[in-house]
Motif scaffolding. Structure first.
Motif, PDB file in Angstrom:
ATOM      1  N   SER A 116       0.810  -1.218   0.000  1.00 60.41           N
ATOM      2  CA  SER A 116       0.000   0.000   0.000  1.00 60.41           C
ATOM      3  C   SER A 116       0.842   1.267   0.000  1.00 60.41           C
ATOM      4  N   THR A 117       2.166   1.138   0.164  1.00 58.51           N
ATOM      5  CA  THR A 117       3.051   2.300   0.216  1.00 58.51           C
ATOM      6  C   THR A 117       4.140   2.148  -0.830  1.00 58.51           C
ATOM      7  N   PRO A 118       4.091   2.913  -1.914  1.00 56.63           N
ATOM      8  CA  PRO A 118       5.126   2.786  -2.959  1.00 56.63           C
ATOM      9  C   PRO A 118       6.507   3.124  -2.408  1.00 56.63           C
ATOM     10  N   ASN A 119       7.503   2.361  -2.867  1.00 61.39           N
ATOM     11  CA  ASN A 119       8.885   2.550  -2.390  1.00 61.39           C
ATOM     12  C   ASN A 119       8.952   2.576  -0.864  1.00 61.39           C
ATOM     13  N   TYR A 120       8.329   1.556  -0.273  1.00 64.05           N
ATOM     14  CA  TYR A 120       8.233   1.500   1.195  1.00 64.05           C
ATOM     15  C   TYR A 120       9.616   1.453   1.847  1.00 64.05           C
ATOM     16  N   ALA A 121      10.593   0.879   1.179  1.00 68.27           N
ATOM     17  CA  ALA A 121      11.941   0.791   1.751  1.00 68.27           C
ATOM     18  C   ALA A 121      12.509   2.192   1.994  1.00 68.27           C
ATOM     19  N   ILE A 122      12.344   3.106   1.033  1.00 65.87           N
ATOM     20  CA  ILE A 122      12.845   4.475   1.200  1.00 65.87           C
ATOM     21  C   ILE A 122      12.009   5.222   2.229  1.00 65.87           C
ATOM     22  N   PHE A 123      10.695   5.014   2.207  1.00 67.51           N
ATOM     23  CA  PHE A 123       9.807   5.601   3.211  1.00 67.51           C
ATOM     24  C   PHE A 123      10.278   5.222   4.611  1.00 67.51           C
ATOM     25  N   LEU A 124      10.581   3.951   4.803  1.00 66.50           N
ATOM     26  CA  LEU A 124      10.987   3.436   6.110  1.00 66.50           C
ATOM     27  C   LEU A 124      12.354   3.964   6.524  1.00 66.50           C
ATOM     28  N   PHE A 125      13.327   3.893   5.628  1.00 64.58           N
ATOM     29  CA  PHE A 125      14.697   4.244   6.006  1.00 64.58           C
ATOM     30  C   PHE A 125      14.848   5.748   6.256  1.00 64.58           C
ATOM     31  N   SER A 126      14.104   6.574   5.505  1.00 68.17           N
ATOM     32  CA  SER A 126      14.203   8.021   5.712  1.00 68.17           C
ATOM     33  C   SER A 126      13.709   8.418   7.095  1.00 68.17           C
ATOM     34  N   GLY A 127      12.746   7.690   7.627  1.00 68.96           N
ATOM     35  CA  GLY A 127      12.283   7.963   8.980  1.00 68.96           C
ATOM     36  C   GLY A 127      13.214   7.386  10.032  1.00 68.96           C
ATOM     37  N   ILE A 128      13.754   6.206   9.766  1.00 64.07           N
ATOM     38  CA  ILE A 128      14.614   5.535  10.747  1.00 64.07           C
ATOM     39  C   ILE A 128      15.849   6.365  11.055  1.00 64.07           C
ATOM     40  N   ILE A 129      16.510   6.892  10.034  1.00 63.20           N
ATOM     41  CA  ILE A 129      17.770   7.595  10.301  1.00 63.20           C
ATOM     42  C   ILE A 129      17.525   8.886  11.083  1.00 63.20           C
ATOM     43  N   LEU A 130      16.381   9.532  10.864  1.00 63.10           N
ATOM     44  CA  LEU A 130      16.089  10.758  11.602  1.00 63.10           C
ATOM     45  C   LEU A 130      15.773  10.448  13.063  1.00 63.10           C
ATOM     46  N   VAL A 131      15.004   9.399  13.297  1.00 64.74           N
ATOM     47  CA  VAL A 131      14.693   8.998  14.670  1.00 64.74           C
ATOM     48  C   VAL A 131      15.954   8.516  15.385  1.00 64.74           C
ATOM     49  N   ASN A 132      16.811   7.786  14.677  1.00 64.06           N
ATOM     50  CA  ASN A 132      18.066   7.333  15.294  1.00 64.06           C
ATOM     51  C   ASN A 132      18.937   8.518  15.712  1.00 64.06           C
ATOM     52  N   PHE A 133      18.923   9.568  14.917  1.00 70.01           N
ATOM     53  CA  PHE A 133      19.657  10.790  15.259  1.00 70.01           C
ATOM     54  C   PHE A 133      19.153  11.365  16.579  1.00 70.01           C
ATOM     55  N   PHE A 134      17.840  11.462  16.706  1.00 71.36           N
ATOM     56  CA  PHE A 134      17.231  11.960  17.946  1.00 71.36           C
ATOM     57  C   PHE A 134      17.565  11.055  19.122  1.00 71.36           C
ATOM     58  N   VAL A 135      17.428   9.754  18.935  1.00 66.95           N
ATOM     59  CA  VAL A 135      17.663   8.795  20.006  1.00 66.95           C
ATOM     60  C   VAL A 135      19.098   8.879  20.507  1.00 66.95           C
ATOM     61  N   GLU A 136      20.060   8.952  19.586  1.00 65.20           N
ATOM     62  CA  GLU A 136      21.464   8.974  19.994  1.00 65.20           C
ATOM     63  C   GLU A 136      21.801  10.241  20.768  1.00 65.20           C
ATOM     64  N   ILE A 137      21.295  11.394  20.310  1.00 62.75           N
ATOM     65  CA  ILE A 137      21.556  12.638  21.036  1.00 62.75           C
ATOM     66  C   ILE A 137      20.990  12.570  22.447  1.00 62.75           C
ATOM     67  N   LEU A 138      19.728  12.192  22.575  1.00 61.89           N
ATOM     68  CA  LEU A 138      19.074  12.211  23.881  1.00 61.89           C
ATOM     69  C   LEU A 138      19.688  11.200  24.833  1.00 61.89           C
ATOM     70  N   ARG A 139      19.960  10.004  24.344  1.00 65.24           N
ATOM     71  CA  ARG A 139      20.541   8.971  25.219  1.00 65.24           C
ATOM     72  C   ARG A 139      21.925   9.395  25.724  1.00 65.24           C
ATOM     73  N   ASN A 140      22.779   9.856  24.831  1.00 61.62           N
ATOM     74  CA  ASN A 140      24.154  10.168  25.227  1.00 61.62           C
ATOM     75  C   ASN A 140      24.261  11.479  25.990  1.00 61.62           C
ATOM     76  N   SER A 141      23.438  12.462  25.654  1.00 62.92           N
ATOM     77  CA  SER A 141      23.479  13.721  26.404  1.00 62.92           C
ATOM     78  C   SER A 141      22.956  13.549  27.817  1.00 62.92           C
ATOM     79  N   THR A 142      22.022  12.629  28.007  1.00 65.29           N
ATOM     80  CA  THR A 142      21.527  12.346  29.359  1.00 65.29           C
ATOM     81  C   THR A 142      22.643  11.821  30.253  1.00 65.29           C
TER      82      THR A 142
END
Length: 294
Positions: free
Chosen positions: A79-105
């Motif tokens: 139901s989502t064209p090019n779902y792989a790119i849809f998924l990966f574009s969100g993952i890398i941005l969330v991973n960026f947030f997660v790494e900053i918050l975890r390590n800065s804490t």
């Protein structure tokens, strides 16, 4: 009129010690920041065979798990064209947030020995984690761009320009929370557990693994509350910049949420900035006793 007493030779205007300008001090101490970033990189990959290659391996493994579980087993790729790119574009941005918050804490507690010995702007430690996270983010972004080009993406100026505010919003939001929880963690070590719970939820609280129309159908009028989350808006802007141009107009109902750029992007920028100001205020109030508490 009596003349003022002459100033003694060699004396200078006294400066009140311990005054902090907050994040402005980080800009003045760029050399120290550079040293801290180098230290963080060396410590993190000491004894590691792959080193920075882990910046590619871990997100690709995460992507593979989600793609198989959701894209193949639950057939979201149908139901989502090019779902792989849809998924990966969100993952890398969330991973960026997660790494900053975890390590800065953990940044203040992990550098307790240095903080006890000398005075330097305390904000340097959480800000250094942001730069380290950015060093890990850009190799992942390069992988995403390569995949988009293979899928037929022909980048325009606006595509690239749209990715910048999304990146800045995530960095500002994560830094604000990192300052807040990094300071609180010196006094209450439960702060790390609270952050772990936030990070456990953040991937599912944004349209990384699913599409926004699913949320709109489920929430109805409360959908605006979901869109007020800066991470939701940043992920959708990343989808607009990288994923939608690869669909050739086939995104259909999965396209833009209503009011994404004209309403929700400014709202999310304002929320992120407010969190940064609050985080800096909390950090300054608590930082005066860091050395004693550590």
């Amino acid at each position: 009129m009596p003349s003022a007493a002459p100033q003694e030779a060699g004396t200078e205007e006294l400066v009140r010690p311990g005054q902090s300008a907050g994040l402005l001090d980080v800009a003045r101490e760029r050399f120290l920041l550079k040293l801290l970033v180098r230290k963080e990189i060396r410590v993190r990959y000491r004894g590691s065979v792959l080193g920075l290659v882990w910046s590619y391996v871990k997100p690709l493994m995460q992507f593979g798990v989600y793609y198989i579980a959701l894209g193949v087993f639950l057939n979201l790729r149908g139901s989502t064209p090019n779902y792989a790119i849809f998924l990966f574009s969100g993952i890398i941005l969330v991973n960026f947030f997660v790494e900053i918050l975890r390590n800065s804490t953990r940044s203040i507690v992990d550098n307790r020995d240095l903080i006890r010995k000398i005075y330097l702007p305390r904000e340097l430690f959480p800000v250094s984690t942001l730069w380290v996270s950015a060093i890990h983010f850009f190799p992942q972004l390069a992988v995403l761009v390569g995949a988009c080009l293979l899928a037929g993406w022909r980048p325009s100026f606006w595509d690239v320009a749209l990715a910048v505010p999304a990146f800045v919003i995530v960095a500002v939001l994560a830094m604000g929370l990192g300052l807040m929880f990094g300071a609180a963690n010196v006094y209450f070590r439960d702060s790390e557990n609270i952050v772990d719970m936030i990070l456990m939820v953040v991937t599912w609280a944004s349209p990384v693994l699913y599409t926004w129309p699913m949320v709109e159908r489920a929430l109805g009028p409360a959908f605006g509350v979901y869109m007020a989350n800066p991470m939701t808006v940043a992920v959708e802007v990343f989808h607009l910049a990288f994923w939608m141009p690869t669909t050739g107009g086939a995104a259909g109902d999965v396209g833009l949420p209503p009011g994404l750029l004209e309403l929700w992007l400014p709202v999310s920028a304002g929320v992120s900035l407010a969190v940064l100001v609050l985080g800096q205020w909390v950090f300054q109030r608590l930082s005066v006793r860091f050395a004693q508490e550590l």
